[in-house]
Design an enzyme around this catalytic site. Structure first.
Site, PDB file in Angstrom:
ATOM      1  N   SER A  34       0.844  -1.198   0.000  1.00 43.06           N
ATOM      2  CA  SER A  34       0.000   0.000   0.000  1.00 43.06           C
ATOM      3  C   SER A  34       0.879   1.248   0.000  1.00 43.06           C
ATOM      4  O   SER A  34       0.373   2.358  -0.068  1.00 43.06           O
ATOM      5  CB  SER A  34      -0.874  -0.001   1.265  1.00 43.06           C
ATOM      6  OG  SER A  34      -0.032  -0.012   2.414  1.00 43.06           O
TER       7      SER A  34
ATOM      8  N   ASP B 292       8.545  -6.611   3.981  1.00 47.53           N
ATOM      9  CA  ASP B 292       8.120  -6.020   5.240  1.00 47.53           C
ATOM     10  C   ASP B 292       9.339  -5.443   5.936  1.00 47.53           C
ATOM     11  O   ASP B 292      10.383  -6.095   6.006  1.00 47.53           O
ATOM     12  CB  ASP B 292       7.449  -7.078   6.125  1.00 47.53           C
ATOM     13  CG  ASP B 292       6.347  -6.443   6.927  1.00 47.53           C
ATOM     14  OD1 ASP B 292       5.329  -6.070   6.338  1.00 47.53           O
ATOM     15  OD2 ASP B 292       6.525  -6.280   8.158  1.00 47.53           O
TER      16      ASP B 292
ATOM     17  N   PHE C  70       9.805   8.706   2.842  1.00 44.42           N
ATOM     18  CA  PHE C  70       8.530   8.399   3.509  1.00 44.42           C
ATOM     19  C   PHE C  70       8.841   7.857   4.898  1.00 44.42           C
ATOM     20  O   PHE C  70      10.011   7.665   5.267  1.00 44.42           O
ATOM     21  CB  PHE C  70       7.731   7.387   2.682  1.00 44.42           C
ATOM     22  CG  PHE C  70       8.428   6.066   2.543  1.00 44.42           C
ATOM     23  CD1 PHE C  70       8.179   5.028   3.421  1.00 44.42           C
ATOM     24  CD2 PHE C  70       9.363   5.863   1.540  1.00 44.42           C
ATOM     25  CE1 PHE C  70       8.847   3.816   3.300  1.00 44.42           C
ATOM     26  CE2 PHE C  70      10.033   4.645   1.413  1.00 44.42           C
ATOM     27  CZ  PHE C  70       9.767   3.627   2.304  1.00 44.42           C
TER      28      PHE C  70
ATOM     29  N   ASP D 199      12.056   8.187   7.355  1.00 45.59           N
ATOM     30  CA  ASP D 199      13.223   8.766   6.656  1.00 45.59           C
ATOM     31  C   ASP D 199      13.698  10.102   7.258  1.00 45.59           C
ATOM     32  O   ASP D 199      14.911  10.310   7.373  1.00 45.59           O
ATOM     33  CB  ASP D 199      12.933   8.936   5.160  1.00 45.59           C
ATOM     34  CG  ASP D 199      13.016   7.612   4.411  1.00 45.59           C
ATOM     35  OD1 ASP D 199      13.606   6.663   4.962  1.00 45.59           O
ATOM     36  OD2 ASP D 199      12.503   7.537   3.284  1.00 45.59           O
TER      37      ASP D 199
HETATM   38  P1  ITT Z   1       2.790  -2.302   3.221  1.00 41.78           P
HETATM   39  O1  ITT Z   1       2.760  -3.225   4.442  1.00 41.78           O
HETATM   40  O2  ITT Z   1       1.455  -2.143   2.584  1.00 41.78           O
HETATM   41  O3  ITT Z   1       3.858  -2.700   2.243  1.00 41.78           O
HETATM   42  P2  ITT Z   1       3.756  -0.325   5.141  1.00 41.78           P
HETATM   43  O4  ITT Z   1       3.963   1.158   5.031  1.00 41.78           O
HETATM   44  O5  ITT Z   1       2.914  -0.818   6.278  1.00 41.78           O
HETATM   45  O6  ITT Z   1       3.201  -0.831   3.718  1.00 41.78           O
HETATM   46  P3  ITT Z   1       6.006  -1.772   6.281  1.00 41.78           P
HETATM   47  O7  ITT Z   1       5.124  -2.604   7.134  1.00 41.78           O
HETATM   48  O8  ITT Z   1       7.115  -2.455   5.561  1.00 41.78           O
HETATM   49  O9  ITT Z   1       5.158  -1.021   5.150  1.00 41.78           O
HETATM   50  O10 ITT Z   1       6.650  -0.588   7.081  1.00 41.78           O
HETATM   51  C1  ITT Z   1       6.446  -0.412   8.481  1.00 41.78           C
HETATM   52  C2  ITT Z   1       6.628   1.052   8.811  1.00 41.78           C
HETATM   53  O11 ITT Z   1       8.010   1.379   8.636  1.00 41.78           O
HETATM   54  C3  ITT Z   1       5.821   2.012   7.936  1.00 41.78           C
HETATM   55  O12 ITT Z   1       5.358   3.075   8.750  1.00 41.78           O
HETATM   56  C4  ITT Z   1       6.846   2.522   6.934  1.00 41.78           C
HETATM   57  O13 ITT Z   1       6.526   3.841   6.511  1.00 41.78           O
HETATM   58  C5  ITT Z   1       8.146   2.460   7.729  1.00 41.78           C
HETATM   59  N1  ITT Z   1       9.258   2.175   6.828  1.00 41.78           N
HETATM   60  C6  ITT Z   1       9.491   1.024   6.145  1.00 41.78           C
HETATM   61  N2  ITT Z   1      10.566   1.159   5.354  1.00 41.78           N
HETATM   62  C7  ITT Z   1      11.011   2.414   5.522  1.00 41.78           C
HETATM   63  C8  ITT Z   1      12.054   3.167   4.950  1.00 41.78           C
HETATM   64  O14 ITT Z   1      12.838   2.658   4.006  1.00 41.78           O
HETATM   65  N3  ITT Z   1      12.223   4.427   5.337  1.00 41.78           N
HETATM   66  C9  ITT Z   1      11.432   4.960   6.275  1.00 41.78           C
HETATM   67  N4  ITT Z   1      10.413   4.335   6.854  1.00 41.78           N
HETATM   68  C10 ITT Z   1      10.178   3.066   6.480  1.00 41.78           C
END
Ligand code: ITT
Length: 238
Positions: free
Chosen positions: A28, A93, A177, A180
């Site tokens: 998402s 994830d 996002f 970051d």
């Molecule tokens: P999906 O599960 O639908 O893929 P999500 O945003 O929930 O989307 P994650 O569970 O992988 O994705 O991420 C958990 C949280 O960590 C979520 O708030 C992300 O914005 C953050 N996050 C993941 N990877 C990141 C990155 O590379 N830089 C900054 N924040 C990150």
């Protein structure tokens, strides 16, 4: 938990794998999708985002990213099966693990981001301060971890990636996002190894957060890119 792994769904002899023309990335999060596209950019693969409004992923409560990723993959596959579609499906994830908080928020990263947010994390760490920059970086050390899983013709490939760094004392930058704007990566050397806080390497954001650099620069360090490259390596070595 962080060892490389490859499973087989089809329980047969492992065929030689070629990269497919199209892979569906179930997410998402458009920021994650754009970064994953960069990781696949050297290969002749079209990455498409899979997030239909009729598909609602139920995130299980579990202490391992790998378990959550696998559940996401199984849910997406059963959705696609119910539509009679066969697809190469990628899930990934990730989470932010802060050492001083024993790895929190970790697998709860999404919830923590949506509730206390960046400001809440910075406030949680406000007591971790020092005049010495290297000590400050060590006190506030953290890492992103990512687990990616790709189902390719019924065979499952898993990749892991980690990016070490520390949490900034202020929210900085509007790129990227999620976390970051509060994450500053450690420098990395020419082999891609993360250096200790304060050591200078070939790749450096020079103290800038991921929120202050371009997605191409973030990709030099990215846990997501490493997890995807790990999968590509596993595919090519069969
Ligand atoms: P999906 O599960 O639908 O893929 P999500 O945003 O929930 O989307 P994650 O569970 O992988 O994705 O991420 C958990 C949280 O960590 C979520 O708030 C992300 O914005 C953050 N996050 C993941 N990877 C990141 C990155 O590379 N830089 C900054 N924040 C990150």
């Amino acid at each position: 938990m962080w060892q490389k792994k490859r499973n087989q769904f089809n329980n047969g002899t492992l065929p030689a794998f070629a990269m497919p023309e199209t892979i569906w990335f179930v997410t998402s999060n458009t920021g994650k999708f754009e970064e994953a596209k960069l990781a696949f950019s050297d290969l002749n693969v079209e990455l498409k985002q899979f997030h239909p409004s009729s598909f609602e992923f139920i995130e299980p409560q579990h202490h391992q990213l790998e378990f959550i990723a696998q559940s996401k993959l199984e849910q997406a596959q059963s959705y696609l099966d119910s539509k009679g579609e066969v697809a190469n499906v990628l899930v990934e994830d990730a989470g932010l693990f802060i050492d001083a908080l024993d790895g929190f928020p970790g697998v709860y990263s999404s919830y923590v981001f949506d509730t206390i947010g960046l400001d809440g994390i910075v406030r949680l760490l406000s007591h971790l301060t020092s005049e010495n920059p290297n000590q400050l970086r060590s006190l506030r050390s953290a890492s992103f971890h990512a687990v990616a899983m790709l189902s390719l013709n019924g065979t499952l490939f898993t990749g892991m990636g980690e990016c070490k760094g520390y949490i900034s004392t202020q929210i900085k930058g509007e790129q990227g996002f999620g976390f970051d704007p509060i994450f500053i990566p450690n420098d990395i050397d020419i082999t891609g190894q993360s250096l200790l806080p304060g050591q200078t390497g070939m790749y450096s954001t020079h103290g800038a957060t991921f929120g202050e650099v371009s997605s191409e620069q973030k990709n030099e360090f990215s846990h997501r890119k490493k997890a995807i490259k790990d999968i590509i390596q596993n595919i090519s070595t069969g």
